[in-house]
Design a protein around this motif. Structure first.
Motif, PDB file in Angstrom:
ATOM      1  N   GLU A   1       9.780 -35.527 -71.728  1.00 21.83           N
ATOM      2  CA  GLU A   1       8.333 -35.849 -71.492  1.00 21.83           C
ATOM      3  C   GLU A   1       7.775 -36.396 -72.556  1.00 21.83           C
ATOM      4  N   SER A   2       8.260 -36.599 -73.768  1.00 22.83           N
ATOM      5  CA  SER A   2       7.810 -36.365 -75.140  1.00 22.83           C
ATOM      6  C   SER A   2       8.284 -38.520 -74.938  1.00 22.83           C
ATOM      7  N   LEU A   3       9.801 -38.420 -74.500  1.00 22.68           N
ATOM      8  CA  LEU A   3      10.154 -39.677 -74.566  1.00 22.68           C
ATOM      9  C   LEU A   3       8.213 -41.282 -73.584  1.00 22.68           C
TER      10      LEU A   3
ATOM     11  N   MET B   1       3.925 -41.024 -66.373  1.00 20.55           N
ATOM     12  CA  MET B   1       5.452 -42.194 -66.356  1.00 20.55           C
ATOM     13  C   MET B   1       6.420 -41.292 -65.883  1.00 20.55           C
ATOM     14  N   LEU B   2       6.240 -39.899 -65.874  1.00 17.56           N
ATOM     15  CA  LEU B   2       7.642 -39.142 -66.094  1.00 17.56           C
ATOM     16  C   LEU B   2       7.412 -38.288 -64.085  1.00 17.56           C
ATOM     17  N   ALA B   3       5.765 -38.371 -63.677  1.00 14.62           N
ATOM     18  CA  ALA B   3       5.938 -38.448 -62.536  1.00 14.62           C
ATOM     19  C   ALA B   3       5.887 -39.022 -61.774  1.00 14.62           C
ATOM     20  N   TYR B   4       5.442 -40.493 -61.910  1.00  8.62           N
ATOM     21  CA  TYR B   4       6.040 -41.107 -61.519  1.00  8.62           C
ATOM     22  C   TYR B   4       7.807 -41.672 -60.676  1.00  8.62           C
ATOM     23  N   LEU B   5       7.915 -41.473 -62.096  1.00 12.41           N
ATOM     24  CA  LEU B   5       9.820 -41.898 -62.144  1.00 12.41           C
ATOM     25  C   LEU B   5      10.162 -40.328 -60.909  1.00 12.41           C
ATOM     26  N   SER B   6       9.543 -39.650 -61.353  1.00 11.42           N
ATOM     27  CA  SER B   6      10.498 -37.884 -60.704  1.00 11.42           C
ATOM     28  C   SER B   6      10.480 -38.425 -58.879  1.00 11.42           C
ATOM     29  N   VAL B   7       9.560 -39.820 -58.608  1.00 16.53           N
ATOM     30  CA  VAL B   7       9.455 -40.170 -57.212  1.00 16.53           C
ATOM     31  C   VAL B   7      10.340 -40.827 -56.897  1.00 16.53           C
ATOM     32  N   ASP B   8       9.510 -41.967 -58.124  1.00 20.60           N
ATOM     33  CA  ASP B   8      10.930 -43.672 -57.969  1.00 20.60           C
ATOM     34  C   ASP B   8      12.602 -43.654 -58.200  1.00 20.60           C
ATOM     35  N   ASN B   9      12.415 -42.833 -59.343  1.00 21.83           N
ATOM     36  CA  ASN B   9      14.287 -42.974 -59.841  1.00 21.83           C
ATOM     37  C   ASN B   9      14.316 -42.221 -60.226  1.00 21.83           C
TER      38      ASN B   9
ATOM     39  N   PRO C   1       3.248 -27.042 -62.254  1.00 16.43           N
ATOM     40  CA  PRO C   1       2.260 -27.090 -61.410  1.00 16.43           C
ATOM     41  C   PRO C   1       0.956 -27.123 -62.325  1.00 16.43           C
ATOM     42  N   PRO C   2      -0.371 -28.173 -62.700  1.00 12.54           N
ATOM     43  CA  PRO C   2      -0.244 -28.774 -61.831  1.00 12.54           C
ATOM     44  C   PRO C   2       0.581 -30.332 -62.274  1.00 12.54           C
ATOM     45  N   LEU C   3       1.150 -30.589 -62.973  1.00  6.94           N
ATOM     46  CA  LEU C   3       1.672 -32.051 -63.947  1.00  6.94           C
ATOM     47  C   LEU C   3       2.777 -32.504 -63.303  1.00  6.94           C
ATOM     48  N   MET C   4       4.132 -31.283 -62.829  1.00 11.32           N
ATOM     49  CA  MET C   4       5.404 -31.615 -61.654  1.00 11.32           C
ATOM     50  C   MET C   4       5.371 -30.751 -60.305  1.00 11.32           C
ATOM     51  N   SER C   5       6.001 -30.395 -59.867  1.00 12.27           N
ATOM     52  CA  SER C   5       6.498 -30.236 -58.725  1.00 12.27           C
ATOM     53  C   SER C   5       7.284 -28.471 -58.921  1.00 12.27           C
TER      54      SER C   5
ATOM     55  N   ASP D   1      15.007 -28.514 -60.952  1.00 16.06           N
ATOM     56  CA  ASP D   1      15.996 -29.491 -60.795  1.00 16.06           C
ATOM     57  C   ASP D   1      15.952 -29.924 -61.936  1.00 16.06           C
ATOM     58  N   PHE D   2      15.121 -29.704 -63.039  1.00 12.88           N
ATOM     59  CA  PHE D   2      14.530 -30.328 -64.855  1.00 12.88           C
ATOM     60  C   PHE D   2      14.683 -28.880 -65.698  1.00 12.88           C
ATOM     61  N   VAL D   3      14.281 -28.291 -65.216  1.00  7.88           N
ATOM     62  CA  VAL D   3      14.482 -27.192 -66.057  1.00  7.88           C
ATOM     63  C   VAL D   3      15.329 -25.702 -66.140  1.00  7.88           C
ATOM     64  N   LEU D   4      14.909 -25.487 -64.932  1.00  6.32           N
ATOM     65  CA  LEU D   4      16.039 -23.912 -64.892  1.00  6.32           C
ATOM     66  C   LEU D   4      17.328 -24.678 -64.617  1.00  6.32           C
ATOM     67  N   LYS D   5      17.625 -25.733 -63.830  1.00 11.05           N
ATOM     68  CA  LYS D   5      18.970 -25.829 -63.814  1.00 11.05           C
ATOM     69  C   LYS D   5      20.070 -26.420 -64.677  1.00 11.05           C
ATOM     70  N   TYR D   6      19.053 -26.516 -66.616  1.00  9.44           N
ATOM     71  CA  TYR D   6      19.576 -26.823 -67.339  1.00  9.44           C
ATOM     72  C   TYR D   6      19.895 -25.276 -67.928  1.00  9.44           C
TER      73      TYR D   6
END
Length: 379
Positions: A171-173, A178-186, A228-232, A238-243
């Protein structure tokens, strides 16, 4: 039971063992009053050093997840003046094999919080540049750094090793938009970044643990940016718990403990934090910033996770003493029933460059009255 030292009390909270009373923390308090942001904080720092249960950080274990020890040779930094003498522009450029990445940060000249006005990652091509960076794991890790920190804090508290957080780093990058868009688009590209940095953090932590340090506490911040509300909720999984779960498992395997900071509305994510392996979660904000009702939280999760916080820093900034006292009373009355409670504000106390007289007075009141409140429940 016997009166515990601060170190004993805090370690028992991490271990889910019986304590003599709830702990009291002023976030940012240290064994001394060095490094003050403003001289007005001195009486607060001295009082907290004497009265509260202290947390400190062990140096010597820093990790740059983007390039590790190689980063020093890849970075160019400069500071530019602006038209406003209170603000400067900090520009940091990373020279990658596939092209430059640039961060522009507006930096306060008087200690106020700054903010990024241009992120490293502007498009997917920039991610390819970032992933082309050579990575060199830090060398020379020893247990001496941690042992010295533990010895320095002694009976007054605990030392923690601060780790970077993979999802937070991503996220800091690029920022949350943009992170929200990429989480859907790529989504695969976001996951590749998280997986890359998570492995580096995991390997770094293993090397620290293999030095033989005893019962270490590790800490990190970042999950809040994937709530939420930043991410679902799926993004969190997928991006926190898994790692984060494999990292917590590794730390527990070596007899260590995990402290995590996550602002926001965490009430519906408590099971996830417990499944992840978090031993103490901070700061458990009430509404409107958060959604924690301490009495309900304790009733549902008593003893399953250490609970730290529940007093908003805004209340200490702005409230009357009567209101602050009532909030502390309510918080401690509910929290102590968990058997694993640390009364604490939701942010560090020394984050305001020009503290008001009311704020300084309320900070001292928080420490004095907070101690009275937790002492009422001494066993």
């Amino acid at each position: 039971m016997k009166k515990l030292t601060s170190h004993e009390r805090l370690m028992r909270i991490f271990r889910n063992e019986e304590i003599d009373r709830p702990a009291l923390k002023l976030w940012g308090a240290a064994p001394n009053a060095d490094g003050l942001l403003h001289e007005s904080y001195r009486p607060v720092a001295e009082l907290a050093a004497e009265k509260t249960d202290l947390f400190t950080y062990a140096g010597g274990y820093d990790l740059d997840v983007f390039a590790g020890a190689a980063m020093a040779d890849l970075v160019e930094e400069r500071i530019e003046a602006t038209n406003d003498p209170l603000w400067k522009n900090y520009i940091k450029t990373i020279h990658t094999p596939k092209g430059d990445l640039t961060l522009r940060h507006q930096m306060s000249a008087v200690g106020d919080p700054g903010y990024d006005v241009e992120h490293y990652i502007k498009d997917e091509d920039d991610i390819e540049k970032l992933l082309s960076l050579p990575y060199e794991a830090p060398a020379g890790l020893t247990r001496d750094h941690y042992d010295r920190s533990v010895a320095a804090i002694g009976d007054r508290g605990v030392a923690m090793i601060s780790l970077p957080h993979a999802a937070f780093a991503v996220e800091s990058l690029m920022g949350s938009e943009m992170l929200a868009y990429l989480s859907v688009d790529n989504r695969e590209l976001v996951d590749e970044l998280c997986a890359t940095y998570a492995k580096r953090i995991y390997d770094h932590t293993r090397k620290i643990l293999e030095t033989g340090i005893e019962n270490p506490i590790f800490s990190w911040v970042g999950p809040e940016l994937f709530l939420p509300p930043l991410m679902s909720p799926k993004d969190f999984d997928d991006f926190v718990l898994k790692y984060d779960k494999p990292l917590c498992d590794l730390i527990h395997e070596y007899g260590g403990y995990v402290w995590v900071h996550s602002h926001g509305k965490v009430a519906k994510f408590m099971d996830r934090f417990i499944d992840m392996g978090v031993d103490v979660l901070n700061p458990l904000e009430p509404g409107p910033n958060g959604d924690i009702v301490m009495s309900e939280l304790v009733e549902k999760y008593k003893g399953r996770i250490g609970l730290e916080g529940n007093i908003e820093i805004q209340e200490i900034l702005l409230s009357s003493r009567d209101r602050l006292a009532a909030l502390i009373d309510e918080c401690v009355e509910a929290g102590e029933k968990s058997g694993r409670f640390i009364l604490c504000p939701s942010a560090g106390y020394m984050e305001y460059a020009r503290p008001t007289e009311q704020y300084i007075d309320n900070l001292q009141f928080f420490v004095r009255y907070g101690l009275e409140a937790v002492e009422r429940y001494r066993r």
